[in-house]
Design an enzyme around this catalytic site. Structure first.
Site, PDB file in Angstrom:
ATOM      1  N   HIS A 520      45.075  20.194  -9.558  1.00 58.34           N
ATOM      2  CA  HIS A 520      43.857  20.374 -10.346  1.00 58.34           C
ATOM      3  C   HIS A 520      44.071  21.289 -11.553  1.00 58.34           C
ATOM      4  O   HIS A 520      43.237  21.339 -12.464  1.00 58.34           O
ATOM      5  CB  HIS A 520      42.732  20.929  -9.466  1.00 58.34           C
ATOM      6  CG  HIS A 520      41.384  20.378  -9.795  1.00 58.34           C
ATOM      7  ND1 HIS A 520      40.954  20.169 -11.095  1.00 58.34           N
ATOM      8  CD2 HIS A 520      40.362  19.973  -9.013  1.00 58.34           C
ATOM      9  CE1 HIS A 520      39.738  19.676 -11.082  1.00 58.34           C
ATOM     10  NE2 HIS A 520      39.350  19.529  -9.831  1.00 58.34           N
ATOM     11  N   ASP A 524      42.454  16.821 -14.175  1.00 60.70           N
ATOM     12  CA  ASP A 524      41.058  16.860 -13.752  1.00 60.70           C
ATOM     13  C   ASP A 524      40.700  15.591 -12.994  1.00 60.70           C
ATOM     14  O   ASP A 524      41.380  14.559 -13.113  1.00 60.70           O
ATOM     15  CB  ASP A 524      40.131  17.012 -14.963  1.00 60.70           C
ATOM     16  CG  ASP A 524      40.283  18.366 -15.638  1.00 60.70           C
ATOM     17  OD1 ASP A 524      40.595  19.342 -14.917  1.00 60.70           O
ATOM     18  OD2 ASP A 524      40.114  18.447 -16.866  1.00 60.70           O
TER      19      ASP A 524
END
Length: 547
Positions: A520, A524
Site C-alpha cells: 500500500h 493504491d
C-alpha cells in the site's frame, strides 16, 4: 609517493566488488593502463586497469574476497617505499567494530589487533588466503557441503575446491590459484560468514600455523543430525559434484549404502538425483561408480532394487510413541524465512481478488497448440497478460525506498518455482517483449535449472513483478507474500468448472481466481484494481495479445 587505490565503482548500482583474480602480485612493476585485477560487480566481471606507474606494494583485498566501494584495494608506489602510515590509516574501519568491548578488555583487544596485524603482514611468499565467497547477491553466510580437495592435495587454477550451500543453491566453488591446499578453515557441515577464512593455498610444505586464528572468528557449527559416532574416520572419502564428470573408479559395492546407514551424506550428480526422484529410487540403496563413490546417471539406469533393500527401507514407530525429527534449516530456508518475514511485517499488504472467465483462453490455447512445434500453457498466457498490463500501469511496476518510489521502465517478471528445499524465483527479463511461446520455453528452462540447482544468481535478480501459480496443485485461491523489492505479487489459482450467469442464463463456465497482493506504500487500491481490469481484458480475450 605511494598512492592508495580503492575498490572502484564499475557500475551505476555497484555497492561492493569481489576480486575474481589479481593479474599483478606484490612486487610487480605496474605501468599506467596495465590490468591490475578482474573485479566481479553486481552485473559482470570486469577488468580494472591502473592509472599509476610504480610497484605494487600491497594488496588489500585478496582473490575471492568482497569489499565495499572505496575500501582500500591496493597500494602502488616506489619500490621499497615505507607504506606503514598508509596501512595504519586504512585499518580503522576494519577494527572499529572489534574494539567496542568493556573497558577491562581494551588492553586484550589492542594486543589481539597487534597480533592480527603482525600475522597478516607475515604471510609467507606465495601463500594465498581464500575466504568464504559471496556467491549470491543476498548471501551473508555459507555452509561447506563438501570438500573436493583435502589438505596436502595439489590445486590447479580452475579446480573445484568445495561445494558451498548458499541461501539460494548449492554451488561449486573453484580455485583461482595454483599450489597446494595447506589448510582447510571451515570443515564440512560448518557454517561461516562471508569473508571468513575458508582455506589457505600456497607452496607445498609452507608453515601456515600462525595464519588461521588471525583472519576471522571461528565458524559456527551447523547443527546436523545427531550421530552415535561423532568422529568420522580420516580415511572416509569426501565427495563432491564436480563440473566435469570424473572417470569411474573402482569402489566397494556398499559404499553409498554405508554412508546412508551411518547418517552421512549421499553424494550424487544433479541428473542422478532427478532421475532417482522420478523413478522413486532410494539413493541410499544405490552404489556409486563415480569419483569417490559418487552416484552418476549410469548407476540409476542400471539400478535394480534388492529384496534386502526393500525390506530395510521403512522405519517402524511403535504405536503410542511420541517422536520428533529435527531437520537442520538450510541456508535457503533461513533466507526465505528472513526475507518473507521482512516483507510481511514491513510492507502493508492488501489483497484484490477477481474471477476470470477462461472459456476463450481455453479455446485459444487449444488452437495455438495445434500449430506445428508450438506449445503454451495457461501460465504462459498469465505471464504475457500481466507483462502487457504492467506497460499501462507502471505504478504497479515499482519499489519503495525511504526517499523515493522507484518506477521501473522495464518489465522483468519473477516466476516462483518450488524446489525441494523451498522456493526460488527465476526472472524473465523484458517479458513484455516476448511471445507466449518464448515465455514458455524460458520458464521451462529456468524451472529445470532451479530444480537441478543449476540456476545462477544473476538469473534470480532484478524482478519488478512476481507471479506464483499453485493451480496445477488444485488450489483455487490463495494469497502470496510480496517478493521485495517488488510492490506486488499475483497468485494464480486452478481453472474450475462452476455455474455462471451468461446472457441471463445459468451455464457451466470455466473460472480462474486471481489474487493480487499489493504494497500500500506504492500501490493504491484504485491503482491495483485498474491493473486487474486491464489484465482481465487480456486474459479473457487472448487474441488482443497478438495485436
Amino acid at each position: 609517493m605511494a598512492e592508495i587505490v580503492n575498490m572502484p565503482r564499475l557500475s551505476d548500482t555497484m555497492e561492493e566488488g569481489v576480486v575474481a583474480a589479481w593479474l599483478k602480485k606484490v612486487g610487480d612493476k605496474v605501468e599506467e593502463g596495465d590490468i591490475l585485477a578482474e573485479i566481479e560487480t553486481d552485473k559482470a566481471t570486469m577488468e580494472f586497469e591502473s592509472f599509476q606507474n610504480g610497484t605494487l606494494l600491497h594488496i588489500g583485498v585478496q582473490e575471492g574476497e568482497t569489499a565495499p566501494v572505496d575500501q582500500l584495494l591496493c597500494i602502488i608506489g616506489e619500490e621499497g617505499e615505507d607504506i606503514s602510515s598508509l596501512l595504519e590509516g586504512g585499518s580503522g574501519s576494519e577494527t572499529s567494530d572489534e574494539t567496542t568491548t568493556d573497558s577491562d578488555s581494551k588492553e586484550d583487544t589492542s594486543s589481539d589487533d597487534q597480533e592480527e596485524s603482525s600475522a597478516s603482514s607475515d604471510i609467507p611468499d606465495g601463500v594465498v588466503i581464500v575466504n568464504m565467497p559471496r556467491l549470491s547477491d543476498t548471501m551473508e553466510e555459507g555452509t561447506v557441503a563438501s570438500w573436493l580437495k583435502q589438505e596436502g592435495d595439489s590445486v590447479e587454477e580452475g579446480d573445484i575446491l568445495a561445494e558451498i550451500e548458499t541461501d539460494k543453491a548449492t554451488m561449486e566453488f573453484e580455485s583461482f590459484n595454483s599450489g597446494t591446499l595447506l589448510k582447510i578453515g571451515i570443515q564440512e557441515g560448518e557454517t561461516a560468514k562471508v569473508d571468513t577464512l575458508l582455506a589457505i593455498i600456497g607452496p607445498a610444505g609452507t608453515d601456515v600455523s600462525g595464519i588461521s586464528a588471525s583472519k576471522t572468528a571461528a565458524p559456527k557449527k551447523e547443527e546436523k543430525k545427531e550421530e552415535p559416532k561423532k568422529e568420522a574416520p580420516k580415511s572416509e572419502p569426501k565427495k563432491v559434484e564436480a563440473k566435469k564428470e570424473a572417470a569411474p573408479v573402482a569402489s566397494s559395492s556398499n559404499k553409498s549404502s554405508n554412508a546412508a546407514a551411518t547418517g552421512g551424506r549421499i553424494f550424487a550428480s544433479p541428473l542422478a538425483k532427478k532421475m532417482a526422484e522420478e523413478k522413486g529410487i532410494d539413493l541410499s540403496q544405490v552404489s556409486g561408480s563415480g569419483e569417490n563413490g559418487r552416484i552418476v546417471k549410469s548407476d540409476i539406469e542400471s539400478f535394480t532394487p534388492s529384496a534386502a533393500a526393500a525390506s530395510s527401507g521403512s522405519s517402524f514407530v511403535s504405536v503410542g510413541t511420541e517422536t520428533f525429527e529435527e531437520v537442520p534449516n538450510s541456508q535457503m530456508r533461513k533466507t526465505i524465512a528472513k526475507r518473507l518475514g521482512q516483507s510481511k511485517f514491513t510492507a502493508p499488504h492488501y489483497y484484490l481478488t477477481i474471477d476470470l472467465d477462461m472459456d476463450n483462453a481455453i479455446a485459444s490455447r487449444k488452437a495455438i497448440n495445434q500449430l506445428p512445434d508450438t506449445k503454451i500453457s495457461f501460465n504462459d498466457m498469465v505471464i504475457k497478460a500481466a507483462a502487457m498490463a504492467l506497460r499501462l500501469h507502471p505504478k504497479v511496476n515499482t519499489q519503495w525506498t525511504d526517499k523515493n518510489t522507484v518506477i521501473a521502465k522495464h518489465i522483468h517478471i519473477g516466476v516462483a518455482v518450488a524446489v525441494d528445499d523451498g522456493l526460488l524465483v527465476p526472472v524473465l527479463p523484458f517479458a513484455d517483449q516476448m511471445s507466449m511461446q518464448q515465455i514458455g520455453g524460458k520458464v521451462r528452462e529456468l524451472a529445470g535449472k532451479a530444480r537441478s540447482k543449476k540456476l545462477q544468481p544473476k538469473e534470480m535478480e532484478g524482478s519488478t513483478f512476481t507471479i506464483s501459480n499453485l493451480g496445477m496443485f488444485g488450489i483455487t485461491e490463495f494469497t502470496s507474500i510480496i517478493n521485495q523489492p517488488n510492490s506486488a505479487i499475483m497468485s494464480v489459482g486452478a481453472i474450475v468448472q462452476k455455474p455462471v450467469v451468461k446472457d441471463g442464463q445459468i451455464v457451466v463456465g470455466n473460472v480462474m481466481k486471481i489474487t493480487l497482493a499489493c504494497d500500500h506504500r506504492t500501490v493504491d487500491g484504485a491503482t491495483g484494481a485498474a491493473f486487474l481490469q486491464t489484465f482481465q481484458s487480456y486474459i479473457e480475450n487472448p487474441i488482443v495479445m497478438y495485436m
